[in-house]
Enzyme design. Structure first.
Site, PDB file in Angstrom:
ATOM      1  N   HIS A  65       0.800  -1.232   0.000  1.00  0.00           N
ATOM      2  CA  HIS A  65       0.000   0.000   0.000  1.00  0.00           C
ATOM      3  C   HIS A  65       0.826   1.273   0.000  1.00  0.00           C
ATOM      4  CE1 HIS A  65      -2.643  -3.136   1.729  1.00  0.00           C
ATOM      5  NE2 HIS A  65      -3.503  -2.616   0.871  1.00  0.00           N
ATOM      6  N   ARG A 139      -1.792 -13.959  25.411  1.00  0.00           N
ATOM      7  CA  ARG A 139      -2.506 -14.592  26.513  1.00  0.00           C
ATOM      8  C   ARG A 139      -1.868 -14.114  27.819  1.00  0.00           C
ATOM      9  NH1 ARG A 139      -5.314 -15.589  30.230  1.00  0.00           N
ATOM     10  NH2 ARG A 139      -6.417 -17.543  30.593  1.00  0.00           N
TER      11      ARG A 139
HETATM   12  C1  HEM Z   1      -3.410  -4.970  -2.262  1.00  0.00           C
HETATM   13  C2  HEM Z   1      -5.882  -0.841  -1.787  1.00  0.00           C
HETATM   14  C3  HEM Z   1      -7.050  -2.039   2.771  1.00  0.00           C
HETATM   15  C4  HEM Z   1      -4.441  -6.112   2.346  1.00  0.00           C
HETATM   16  C5  HEM Z   1      -3.965  -3.733  -2.524  1.00  0.00           C
HETATM   17  C6  HEM Z   1      -3.831  -2.999  -3.759  1.00  0.00           C
HETATM   18  C7  HEM Z   1      -4.531  -1.846  -3.641  1.00  0.00           C
HETATM   19  C8  HEM Z   1      -5.100  -1.845  -2.316  1.00  0.00           C
HETATM   20  C9  HEM Z   1      -4.692  -0.756  -4.677  1.00  0.00           C
HETATM   21  C10 HEM Z   1      -2.997  -3.437  -4.966  1.00  0.00           C
HETATM   22  C11 HEM Z   1      -1.673  -2.771  -4.872  1.00  0.00           C
HETATM   23  C12 HEM Z   1      -0.725  -3.131  -5.975  1.00  0.00           C
HETATM   24  O1  HEM Z   1      -0.560  -4.346  -6.240  1.00  0.00           O
HETATM   25  O2  HEM Z   1      -0.166  -2.225  -6.558  1.00  0.00           O
HETATM   26  C13 HEM Z   1      -6.419  -0.823  -0.529  1.00  0.00           C
HETATM   27  C14 HEM Z   1      -7.287   0.224  -0.032  1.00  0.00           C
HETATM   28  C15 HEM Z   1      -7.624  -0.125   1.251  1.00  0.00           C
HETATM   29  C16 HEM Z   1      -6.959  -1.381   1.554  1.00  0.00           C
HETATM   30  C17 HEM Z   1      -7.706   1.470  -0.813  1.00  0.00           C
HETATM   31  C18 HEM Z   1      -8.511   0.577   2.230  1.00  0.00           C
HETATM   32  C19 HEM Z   1      -9.404   1.486   1.902  1.00  0.00           C
HETATM   33  C20 HEM Z   1      -6.389  -3.222   3.077  1.00  0.00           C
HETATM   34  C21 HEM Z   1      -6.396  -3.864   4.354  1.00  0.00           C
HETATM   35  C22 HEM Z   1      -5.642  -5.007   4.235  1.00  0.00           C
HETATM   36  C23 HEM Z   1      -5.185  -5.088   2.880  1.00  0.00           C
HETATM   37  C24 HEM Z   1      -7.108  -3.337   5.603  1.00  0.00           C
HETATM   38  C25 HEM Z   1      -5.274  -6.076   5.254  1.00  0.00           C
HETATM   39  C26 HEM Z   1      -5.802  -6.261   6.390  1.00  0.00           C
HETATM   40  C27 HEM Z   1      -3.975  -6.170   1.044  1.00  0.00           C
HETATM   41  C28 HEM Z   1      -3.210  -7.257   0.516  1.00  0.00           C
HETATM   42  C29 HEM Z   1      -2.899  -6.925  -0.815  1.00  0.00           C
HETATM   43  C30 HEM Z   1      -3.503  -5.642  -1.057  1.00  0.00           C
HETATM   44  C31 HEM Z   1      -2.802  -8.523   1.266  1.00  0.00           C
HETATM   45  C32 HEM Z   1      -2.067  -7.728  -1.777  1.00  0.00           C
HETATM   46  C33 HEM Z   1      -2.899  -8.576  -2.665  1.00  0.00           C
HETATM   47  C34 HEM Z   1      -2.033  -9.399  -3.601  1.00  0.00           C
HETATM   48  O3  HEM Z   1      -1.024  -8.872  -4.065  1.00  0.00           O
HETATM   49  O4  HEM Z   1      -2.386 -10.540  -3.823  1.00  0.00           O
HETATM   50  N1  HEM Z   1      -4.753  -3.001  -1.656  1.00  0.00           N
HETATM   51  N2  HEM Z   1      -6.238  -1.771   0.448  1.00  0.00           N
HETATM   52  N3  HEM Z   1      -5.649  -3.978   2.214  1.00  0.00           N
HETATM   53  N4  HEM Z   1      -4.159  -5.222   0.078  1.00  0.00           N
HETATM   54 FE1  HEM Z   1      -5.199  -3.499   0.259  1.00  0.00          FE
HETATM   55  N1  MTE Z   2       3.932 -15.766  31.404  1.00  0.00           N
HETATM   56  C1  MTE Z   2       3.564 -14.860  32.336  1.00  0.00           C
HETATM   57  N2  MTE Z   2       4.518 -14.309  33.108  1.00  0.00           N
HETATM   58  N3  MTE Z   2       2.266 -14.523  32.522  1.00  0.00           N
HETATM   59  C2  MTE Z   2       1.275 -15.079  31.746  1.00  0.00           C
HETATM   60  O1  MTE Z   2       0.094 -14.735  31.918  1.00  0.00           O
HETATM   61  N4  MTE Z   2       0.702 -16.710  29.978  1.00  0.00           N
HETATM   62  C3  MTE Z   2       1.123 -18.008  29.457  1.00  0.00           C
HETATM   63  C4  MTE Z   2       2.503 -17.920  28.826  1.00  0.00           C
HETATM   64  N5  MTE Z   2       3.416 -17.204  29.679  1.00  0.00           N
HETATM   65  C5  MTE Z   2       1.626 -16.047  30.770  1.00  0.00           C
HETATM   66  C6  MTE Z   2       3.001 -16.329  30.615  1.00  0.00           C
HETATM   67  C7  MTE Z   2       0.214 -18.619  28.508  1.00  0.00           C
HETATM   68  S1  MTE Z   2      -1.099 -19.461  29.140  1.00  0.00           S
HETATM   69  C8  MTE Z   2       0.488 -18.656  27.167  1.00  0.00           C
HETATM   70  S2  MTE Z   2      -0.508 -19.497  26.078  1.00  0.00           S
HETATM   71  C9  MTE Z   2       1.652 -17.925  26.613  1.00  0.00           C
HETATM   72  O2  MTE Z   2       2.379 -17.220  27.595  1.00  0.00           O
HETATM   73  C10 MTE Z   2       1.184 -16.927  25.577  1.00  0.00           C
HETATM   74  O3  MTE Z   2       2.265 -16.198  25.060  1.00  0.00           O
HETATM   75  P1  MTE Z   2       1.981 -14.935  24.160  1.00  0.00           P
HETATM   76  O4  MTE Z   2       1.062 -14.011  24.910  1.00  0.00           O
HETATM   77  O5  MTE Z   2       3.299 -14.320  23.849  1.00  0.00           O
HETATM   78  O6  MTE Z   2       1.302 -15.469  22.923  1.00  0.00           O
HETATM   79 MO    MO Z   3      -2.214 -20.458  27.447  1.00  0.00          MO
END
Ligand code: HEM
Ligand code: MTE
Ligand code: MO
Length: 467
Positions: A65, A139
């Site tokens: 992006h 967690r």
């Molecule tokens: C790809 C726009 C939000 C994940 C793209 C591309 C555009 C775009 C134009 C293609 C870019 C390129 O290849 O040149 C937008 C706009 C967004 C938005 C306008 C919000 C209004 C998001 C969000 C996520 C996301 C929230 C993830 C949580 C991705 C991914 C691709 C992508 C993974 C790559 C797809 C691929 O190459 O297969 N986006 N995006 N986008 N976007 Fe977004």
């Molecule tokens: N260590 C501390 N000191 N306190 C915690 O609450 N949660 C444990 C463990 N180590 C915990 C902890 C539990 S139940 C899990 S599943 C893992 O941390 C989760 O690690 P994460 O939060 O980095 O994913």
């Molecule tokens: Mo856990």
């Protein structure tokens, strides 16, 4: 320049679905991207994760992006500006023990705010082999301790009453840095499915209480040998860990692992200070945590303050009276925690991350995706996928690292393409097989337990195919 209406973040937050319109913010600008959702090259499911809030935390995960044409495209959808008089975030309530918790990624699915427990959304969970730190499941049992890295000391109780006190620079410089790619899974992963059979006590985790990182730190083995312990130790011994987080009565979070695992060079147990090449984030144990590969997450103690070798397991509540498995016939009136062993190595697990339950997928070629993992360093050797509830099966394509024998600490991601016909109702099922030919149980009821742990039945996802 055109004058735009002003909106508060709260007003933007009401637009989170195509029915209510999909609004997002970027900087101080507000956009209505409803009409772009289905056109998004990254998929409608992903763009919707940001609906009602800021784009930046999501775009930070997808560098695609940060190109001028993306912002240009966004500009077409501008509908407003954020109000300059936006209320500042509510001041932390005095006396709230969680007031000092760190900020978190808005994409996380929160199961409990205080203490903070959250999982990555299934849509992003298995997009990458290494889970980005911001999305790694969290967690916490207690508030996140605020640790000053300058005065931090790790206490290691040595044999004969001698003790080591290690500063962070000492831990980094005195022991070789060792790196391990390991998956952590909470014992409660997929607990929500168990509650559907009969209610259980615990956080309603979906399939995301599991994540994978490249951890860097000192080997626990090196630190124990430096403290004066021998590789071989006669009798039963456990290495006990304590965190800096403590409950109201002052009892720290604690857990233990058997001595043999702690000193084995092949077990790769770390005192980690790095996660995916960065210092540990506060939620994941800054500045030092234990990482016990192949073992239930609960033993990987965060914010580590003390290591001790003892003839008994950790006296902690979480070692003694939690994180144990029981028969479906055991209830809260009859449970006796002393009768079951503490969970260490976890059983084989897998889940479908795409599509999601209830989705309406297009006819044609369907891609099913997910993760699979087993405890104890056992590799996943196969994942079977069914589209008809388990009557017929196909074998998924696996991707991941090639670990040394017995040290498959990381999950594999899997994928399967299959043709699907318009109007069909599918029950997608996955099941994994590990290197010992351990398999997952086909249903939940026979492994139901009152605490909802070890939930690893075949994962089933029902979807319909659009006409
Ligand atoms: C790809 C726009 C939000 C994940 C793209 C591309 C555009 C775009 C134009 C293609 C870019 C390129 O290849 O040149 C937008 C706009 C967004 C938005 C306008 C919000 C209004 C998001 C969000 C996520 C996301 C929230 C993830 C949580 C991705 C991914 C691709 C992508 C993974 C790559 C797809 C691929 O190459 O297969 N986006 N995006 N986008 N976007 Fe977004
Ligand atoms: N260590 C501390 N000191 N306190 C915690 O609450 N949660 C444990 C463990 N180590 C915990 C902890 C539990 S139940 C899990 S599943 C893992 O941390 C989760 O690690 P994460 O939060 O980095 O994913
Ligand atoms: Mo856990």
């Amino acid at each position: 320049a055109p004058r735009y209406p002003r909106y508060t973040r709260e007003e933007v937050g009401r637009h989170r679905s195509p029915q209510d319109r999909v609004w997002v913010t970027h900087g101080t600008e507000v956009f209505d991207v409803t009409d772009f959702v289905e056109l998004h090259p990254g998929g409608a499911d992903k763009i919707l994760l940001a609906a009602g809030g800021a784009l930046e935390p999501f775009w930070a995960l997808y560098a695609v992006h940060s190109q001028p044409h993306v912002l240009e495209l966004l500009r077409e959808y501008k509908v407003g500006e954020l109000s300059p008089e936006e209320a500042p975030p509510a001041a932390a309530a005095a006396g709230d023990p969680f007031a000092g918790d760190p900020p978190r990624h808005p994409g996380l699915r929160v199961n409990s705010q205080k203490p903070f427990n959250a999982e990555p959304p299934a849509e992003l969970l298995a997009e990458r082999f290494l889970t980005p730190n911001e999305l790694f499941f969290t967690r916490n049992h207690l508030p996140v301790p605020a640790v000053d890295p300058g005065s931090y000391r790790l206490r290691v109780e040595g044999p004969g009453g001698r003790a080591l006190s290690l500063s962070l620079p000492e831990l980094r410089s005195r022991f070789p840095k060792h790196e391990v790619t390991a998956t952590l899974q909470c014992a409660g992963n997929r607990r929500a499915e168990m509650s559907q059979v009969r209610p259980v006590k615990g956080l309603p985790w979906d399939i995301g209480a599991i994540s994978t990182a490249r951890w860097g730190g000192a080997r626990l083995r090196d630190v124990l040998l430096h403290a004066g312990f021998e590789e071989e130790r006669e009798g039963e011994w456990h290495v006990c860990f304590e965190g800096l987080d403590a409950d109201a009565g002052g009892a720290p979070y604690g857990a233990s692992i058997p001595y043999g695992r702690a000193v084995s060079p092949a077990a790769d147990v770390l005192l980690a200070y790095e996660m995916n090449g960065e210092e540990l984030p506060r939620d994941h144990g800054f500045p030092v945590r234990v990482v016990v590969p192949g073992v239930v997450g609960a033993r990987s103690v965060k914010w580590l303050r003390r290591v001790a070798v003892s003839p008994a397991e950790s006296p902690s509540h979480w070692q003694q009276n939690d994180y144990k498995g029981f028969s479906p016939c055991v209830d809260w009136d009859t449970v006796d925690y002393k009768t079951a062993p503490a969970i260490q190595e976890l059983p084989v697990q897998s889940a479908i991350t795409h599509p999601r339950p209830g989705a309406a997928v297009p006819a044609g070629e369907l891609t099913v995706k997910g993760y699979a993992w087993s405890g104890g360093g056992r590799p996943v050797v196969r994942v079977d996928v069914s589209l008809d509830g388990g009557r017929t099966w196909r074998v998924a394509r696996l991707s991941g690292e090639r670990p040394p024998p017995g040290r498959a600490w990381a999950w594999v991601l899997w994928e399967l393409q299959a043709p699907v016909a318009a109007g069909a109702e599918l029950e997608i099922v996955c099941k994994a097989v590990d290197g010992s030919y351990n398999v997952q149980p086909d249903s939940v009821a026979p492994i139901w337990n009152l605490r909802g742990v070890l939930s690893n039945a075949w994962h089933r996802v029902r979807v319909s195919v659009r006409d």
